[in-house]
Structures are given as C-alpha cells and as structure tokens.
Scaffold this motif. Structure first.
Motif, short mmCIF file in Angstrom:
data_model
loop_
_atom_site.label_atom_id
_atom_site.label_comp_id
_atom_site.label_asym_id
_atom_site.label_seq_id
_atom_site.Cartn_x
_atom_site.Cartn_y
_atom_site.Cartn_z
N LEU A 11 -3.63 2.71 -4.49
CA LEU A 11 -3.14 3.25 -3.22
C LEU A 11 -4.21 4.07 -2.53
O LEU A 11 -4.45 3.92 -1.33
N THR A 13 -7.46 3.91 -2.92
CA THR A 13 -8.51 3.00 -2.46
C THR A 13 -8.07 2.26 -1.20
O THR A 13 -8.83 2.17 -0.22
N GLY A 14 -6.83 1.76 -1.23
CA GLY A 14 -6.32 0.98 -0.11
C GLY A 14 -6.19 1.81 1.17
O GLY A 14 -6.49 1.31 2.25
N ILE A 15 -5.77 3.07 1.03
CA ILE A 15 -5.61 3.91 2.22
C ILE A 15 -6.96 4.13 2.90
O ILE A 15 -7.08 4.00 4.12
N VAL A 16 -7.99 4.39 2.10
CA VAL A 16 -9.34 4.55 2.69
C VAL A 16 -9.79 3.23 3.32
O VAL A 16 -10.30 3.19 4.45
N PHE A 17 -9.60 2.14 2.60
CA PHE A 17 -9.97 0.80 3.08
C PHE A 17 -9.29 0.51 4.42
O PHE A 17 -9.93 0.16 5.42
#
Lengths: 205, 171
Positions: A11, A13-17
């Motif tokens: 999560l 990682t995905g939010i930054v991505f």
C-alpha cells in the motif's frame, strides 16, 4: 513475511507510485495515445527515468551488497506475441495495467470498465495457460545483456543508464515536457480548450 | 520546487521516484515492481465464486494466496489511492472520459466508451499474461535488470501500440 506486512508495504509503495503517476500526467489517456502516435513523449520520459534510476539502484544493490536480481526468462514467442497484444490493448485503453488504477483514482469513469475487462482477461488467460504455453513450447533462460556481453552487471547497468540519459537529454531538447502536459494537464498538446474553440470558430465561418 | 498542490511535476522527478521504489521492493519483498499479475490474483478469487475447481487450475491457484501476490494487489490498489490524493491536492479533477477519445476515435460519452474500454482491458491483460509482465514488470523492472526477454517484450509492446494508434485520428 506475513501477508499483513506485505499488504502494508504494498500500500505504501502503491500510494507513492500512484501519486507520482498522477503528478507527472503520464496516466492521462491523452499522454499514452500521444506517445503511441509519436507526438507526445512524456510517457517515454517517465518510463526511461524510472529505468535509469532502477539501473543505478540495482547496480549499487547488486554490485556492492550482493542483492539478488529477479529477472524474467527470455521466451521469444511469448514475449513478442504477448507484447504485441499488450500494446494493442494499451493504445485502445489509453492506459497500461498500473495506470488504469491511477485513472480510476483521478476520476476517469471509463477506467473502471478497463479494470473489469482486465480482470476478465486475466481470468480467461488463467484457464488457457496450459494450452497456450504448450502451443509456444518454449523453455527460457533468465538472461541479461550483461551476460551476453560478458561484463559485470553493475558496469553494464551504469553504461546503459548513461546512454539512456543521453537519449532523454536529446528528446527533451527537441520537445520540452512543459508543452507535453497540455494546457488542461490532459496531455492534449495545443490545448483542448484552445483547439476546440478554433474548430468551432472554423465551423461557423 | 516541488509542491504537493502542483498540477504537474517534471516527468524526470516522477521517474526517479518510481525507480527508487525498487529499493524497498527488492530489500523487503525480494522481487521487482510489477502490476499485471495482481489482476490474476483478484480474478482468481472472483472465479472461485463461480467455479469450485479453481484450485485445480494451476495458473489461477498459484496466484490465489501468498505474501507476494497480495503485496502486488496492495500496490495496485495503492496506485488508485495515491492518484486520488494527488488529484484532490491539486484540484486537477477529470471529466467522465478523457477528451482524447472524442478527438481520436469520435467517442464522447461514457456509454460509447465503456465497451471499448472493457475490450481494451481484456486484450491488455491477456497479452500481458502471455508475455508474463506489463509496462511495470517487463518495462520499468525488467529493463533495469538488463533482461533480454523484457526488452524484447517492451519493443513488441510499443510496436503493437504504435501500429494501433496509427489507425486513430491524430490526438
């Protein structure tokens, strides 16, 4: 690694991505279609900057700290045919699998249908995996350009990073990213508002 | 300077940040960034609602459980959250569908766009699973590892995209 920890890391990682996919405008269908029409190079700029950074990061992690790489095997037919089909889908969707979710987050409603279609495609592939793999009949090795050249990974990675940085420098000199985001930040160069106004005006006269 | 409320950041800054995400991914998850196999994990669970034999379909079964599979589902879900946050901070609210579709294929309503989007998603993931990766797994991660197969898949992906988009009107 517990599943809960994995989900929390994912999560974060995905939010930054997703945040930077939105900020860079690369998730815009206008940018992705524009890239495939070789008009807007914003997608290439984000993509190659991520590759260059990854090359340097992995050159250090693998070369200095022995962190293991995670390559996919070379399967000529599957890579070429699968890649071609994927590319057709990307042009029609104006998205890739990851940016579909960024489009949903940013408010494009059609991306929900892209997501549902994608899940249906993934399920369908799952049921036909055995006959498809039997049809291609390939056994691939995990091979890198460093092995082909007989050079250490870190040296090859840094060499390629330098070459790709040169490519990006040339592309940016030819066409600035500030033009490519578009006046309404939708990747439509020349501006949606301006161009549609001009078109309406031309229809009148 | 970068501001969280800006509508656009430099693509180079965004690309560098995405590339740096490989550090926690390799160190904590022992894998590389990817997106498309999460569609199989979610799909396999949806399929299991209708088909009690899913665990006998080896490809679907191996995507059902496990930390790496759910990590990637969380990454892809997080992408939607991150994009939503960025959009709310900058106020770059989007229309129902992108104006590019009216310009390139003459589609300006959601009801006309939806079937095309569904079909596009289907083709995209079917191809990605044949190739074993997408723009993230083969592209951003495979090329950063100098993978020959990933570079071939990315070249094919751009070839397919360029040939298809050549059939559209100019954006």
């Amino acid at each position: 690694m517990s599943v809960l920890n994995a989900i929390l890391i994912g999560l974060a990682t995905g939010i930054v991505f997703g945040f930077v996919l939105e900020k860079s405008r690369v998730f815009e269908p206008g940018v992705i279609v524009g890239q495939m029409q070789l008009k807007n190079f914003l997608m290439l700029k984000v993509f190659l900057s991520a590759v260059i950074t990854g090359l340097i990061v992995l050159a250090v992690m693998n070369g200095m700290f022995g962190v293991k790489l995670s390559l996919k095997p070379l399967l000529y037919k599957a890579d070429m045919i699968g890649g071609l089909i994927l590319g057709i889908g990307i042009a029609l969707a104006g998205a890739c699998p990851g940016t579909t979710l960024a489009q949903i987050g940013a408010g494009y409603r059609d991306a929900i249908f892209t997501l549902v279609g994608g899940i249906a495609g993934a399920i369908t592939y799952g049921y036909f995996d055995v006959p498809i793999k039997a049809f291609f009949n390939e056994k691939g090795e995990k091979i890198g350009f460093d092995q082909l050249l007989g050079l250490p990974f870190w040296a090859t990675a840094i060499g390629l990073a330098v070459i790709l940085a040169g490519v990006l420098w040339a592309v940016e000199r030819w066409q600035s990213w500030t033009v490519e985001t578009g006046t309404d930040y939708d990747g439509l160069m020349g501006g949606t508002v301006q161009r549609d106004k001009t078109a309406a005006h031309l229809r009148k006269i | 300077m970068l501001n969280l409320t800006d509508k656009a950041w430099s693509p180079y800054v965004a690309g560098v940040i995405i590339g740096l995400l490989q550090i926690p991914t390799f160190l904590l998850m022992s894998t590389a960034l990817g997106a498309s196999s999460s569609f199989v994990t979610v799909g396999a669970h949806i399929a299991s609602l209708f088909d009690s034999q899913v665990s006998d379909v080896s490809y679907l079964a191996k995507h059902l459980w496990g930390a790496k599979n759910w990590w990637q589902v969380a990454v892809v879900g997080g992408i939607a959250v991150g994009a939503f946050l960025s959009m709310r901070l900058s106020g770059a609210r989007r229309q129902t569908i992108s104006p590019v579709w009216a310009r390139t294929i003459g589609t300006s309503t959601l009801s006309a766009r939806a079937p095309v989007a569904f079909l596009a998603g289907f083709i995209m993931l079917f191809g990605a699973r044949i190739a074993g990766g997408c723009t993230s797994g083969h592209g951003i991660s495979g090329m950063a590892q100098l993978s020959v197969g990933s570079t071939l898949a990315v070249a094919a992906m751009f070839a397919g995209g360029i040939l298809t988009a050549a059939l559209f009107r100019r954006a």
